[in-house]
Design a protein around this motif. Structure first.
Motif, mmCIF file in Angstrom:
data_model
loop_
_atom_site.group_PDB
_atom_site.id
_atom_site.type_symbol
_atom_site.label_atom_id
_atom_site.label_comp_id
_atom_site.label_asym_id
_atom_site.label_seq_id
_atom_site.Cartn_x
_atom_site.Cartn_y
_atom_site.Cartn_z
ATOM 1 N N PRO A 127 0.837 -1.210 0.000
ATOM 2 C CA PRO A 127 0.000 0.000 0.000
ATOM 3 C C PRO A 127 0.866 1.252 0.000
ATOM 4 N N TRP A 128 0.426 2.263 -0.713
ATOM 5 C CA TRP A 128 1.109 3.539 -0.662
ATOM 6 C C TRP A 128 0.858 4.191 0.697
ATOM 7 N N THR A 129 1.752 5.010 1.106
ATOM 8 C CA THR A 129 1.485 5.821 2.286
ATOM 9 C C THR A 129 0.415 6.856 1.925
ATOM 10 N N SER A 130 -0.157 7.479 2.938
ATOM 11 C CA SER A 130 -1.156 8.518 2.674
ATOM 12 C C SER A 130 -0.571 9.628 1.817
ATOM 13 N N ALA A 131 0.678 9.981 2.086
ATOM 14 C CA ALA A 131 1.322 11.030 1.308
ATOM 15 C C ALA A 131 1.507 10.607 -0.148
ATOM 16 N N ARG B 293 -3.587 -1.624 -1.444
ATOM 17 C CA ARG B 293 -3.113 -1.117 -2.743
ATOM 18 C C ARG B 293 -4.243 -1.157 -3.773
ATOM 19 N N GLU B 294 -5.051 -2.212 -3.728
ATOM 20 C CA GLU B 294 -6.172 -2.320 -4.675
ATOM 21 C C GLU B 294 -7.155 -1.180 -4.482
ATOM 22 N N GLU B 295 -7.476 -0.850 -3.248
ATOM 23 C CA GLU B 295 -8.388 0.256 -2.975
ATOM 24 C C GLU B 295 -7.790 1.583 -3.418
ATOM 25 N N GLN B 296 -6.516 1.755 -3.199
ATOM 26 C CA GLN B 296 -5.858 2.997 -3.581
ATOM 27 C C GLN B 296 -5.836 3.168 -5.098
ATOM 28 N N GLU B 297 -5.562 2.094 -5.814
ATOM 29 C CA GLU B 297 -5.558 2.168 -7.268
ATOM 30 C C GLU B 297 -6.961 2.425 -7.807
ATOM 31 N N ARG B 298 -7.967 1.876 -7.134
ATOM 32 C CA ARG B 298 -9.348 2.164 -7.520
ATOM 33 C C ARG B 298 -9.663 3.643 -7.346
ATOM 34 N N ALA B 299 -9.188 4.231 -6.268
ATOM 35 C CA ALA B 299 -9.438 5.655 -6.028
ATOM 36 C C ALA B 299 -8.814 6.512 -7.120
ATOM 37 N N VAL B 300 -7.578 6.192 -7.489
ATOM 38 C CA VAL B 300 -6.903 6.939 -8.546
ATOM 39 C C VAL B 300 -7.645 6.761 -9.875
#
Length: 245
Positions: free
Chosen positions: A16-20, A212-219
């Motif tokens: 997962p990416w950091t929040s930053a 990471r999957e959720e973060q990529e979905r957001a992007v």
């Protein structure tokens, strides 16, 4: 046999990416793909649109404006607490209005009137292009069908909205003086609202997108919304007078 390098690569792609890091990627999408770069928007701010082109844009963008509270109602229904719903329902009121506040839809109607358009024609939907209808319907259905993370992340085009609104007011005052300055109230109000709304939405996305999957979905959701706004302008840019209904 799996090598150490392959294991490290796989771990890096799943980490997962950091929040930053996530915020940096979201802001990059908003900066690189926002519709302020669209040729029609560029011409608008350069002052080279004809009155007919300005009116065509106002007419078609109003179709999008009318559906903002609709998509926000769909998002509100996905939120799991009274606190979150109270926060998000304010967006509906910002556009539909409340006692003592005319709301964004009314302000857009006044923009149309200031540009010489008839209020009844704007409300009727006459002149809305098929491509615009398709883009708006796609966005509303996205908010209806996708999880709350995706729907909220798609709203983050507002990260770029305040700067665009300031530039738009200056451009209209300089290049389109035939539009009464009072008709620009929508743009002025969105400078404050966009900054507030984007901050709230960004905080939710950073809180909810943990894998990471959720973060990529957001992007991807934000990129989709940028495509919606770009497609709307494509339809307006490439329409011919006979395309107007």
């Amino acid at each position: 046999m799996e090598t150490e390098t392959e294991t490290e690569t796989e771990t890096e792609t799943e980490r997962p990416w950091t929040s930053a890091e996530l915020e940096e990627r979201l802001r990059a999408v908003a900066e690189q793909r926002y519709h302020d770069r669209h040729p029609f928007n560029v011409r608008m701010h350069e002052g080279t649109l004809t009155p007919a082109e300005v009116r065509r844009w106002i007419t078609n963008r109003f179709h999008y404006q009318q559906h903002i509270p609709v998509k926000d109602a769909l998002i509100t229904a996905k939120l799991g607490s009274s606190e979150l719903r109270r926060t998000w329902v304010r967006r509906i009121e910002d556009h539909d209005g409340r006692e003592g506040d005319e709301g964004g839809i009314e302000r857009w109607l006044r923009l149309g009137e200031a540009a010489g358009l008839d209020r009844a024609d704007l409300l009727s939907g006459r002149g809305v292009l098929p491509g615009v209808r398709l883009a708006v319907e796609g966005y509303v259905n996205f908010c209806r069908l996708r999880p709350r993370l995706d729907a909220v992340a798609a709203s983050l085009t507002e990260l770029s909205a305040p700067d665009l609104m300031r530039r738009r007011v200056a451009a209209f005052e300089r290049h389109y003086p035939w539009i009464d300055a009072e008709g620009l109230a929508y743009f002025r109000e969105r400078v404050h609202q966009g900054r507030r709304d984007s901050g709230e939405a960004l905080a939710l996305v950073l809180r909810w997108a943990r894998t990471r999957e959720e973060q990529e979905r957001a992007v991807a959701a934000l990129a989709f919304k940028c495509d919606v706004l770009w497609s709307l302008l494509d339809a307006v840019e490439h329409s011919e007078p006979e395309d107007l209904r």
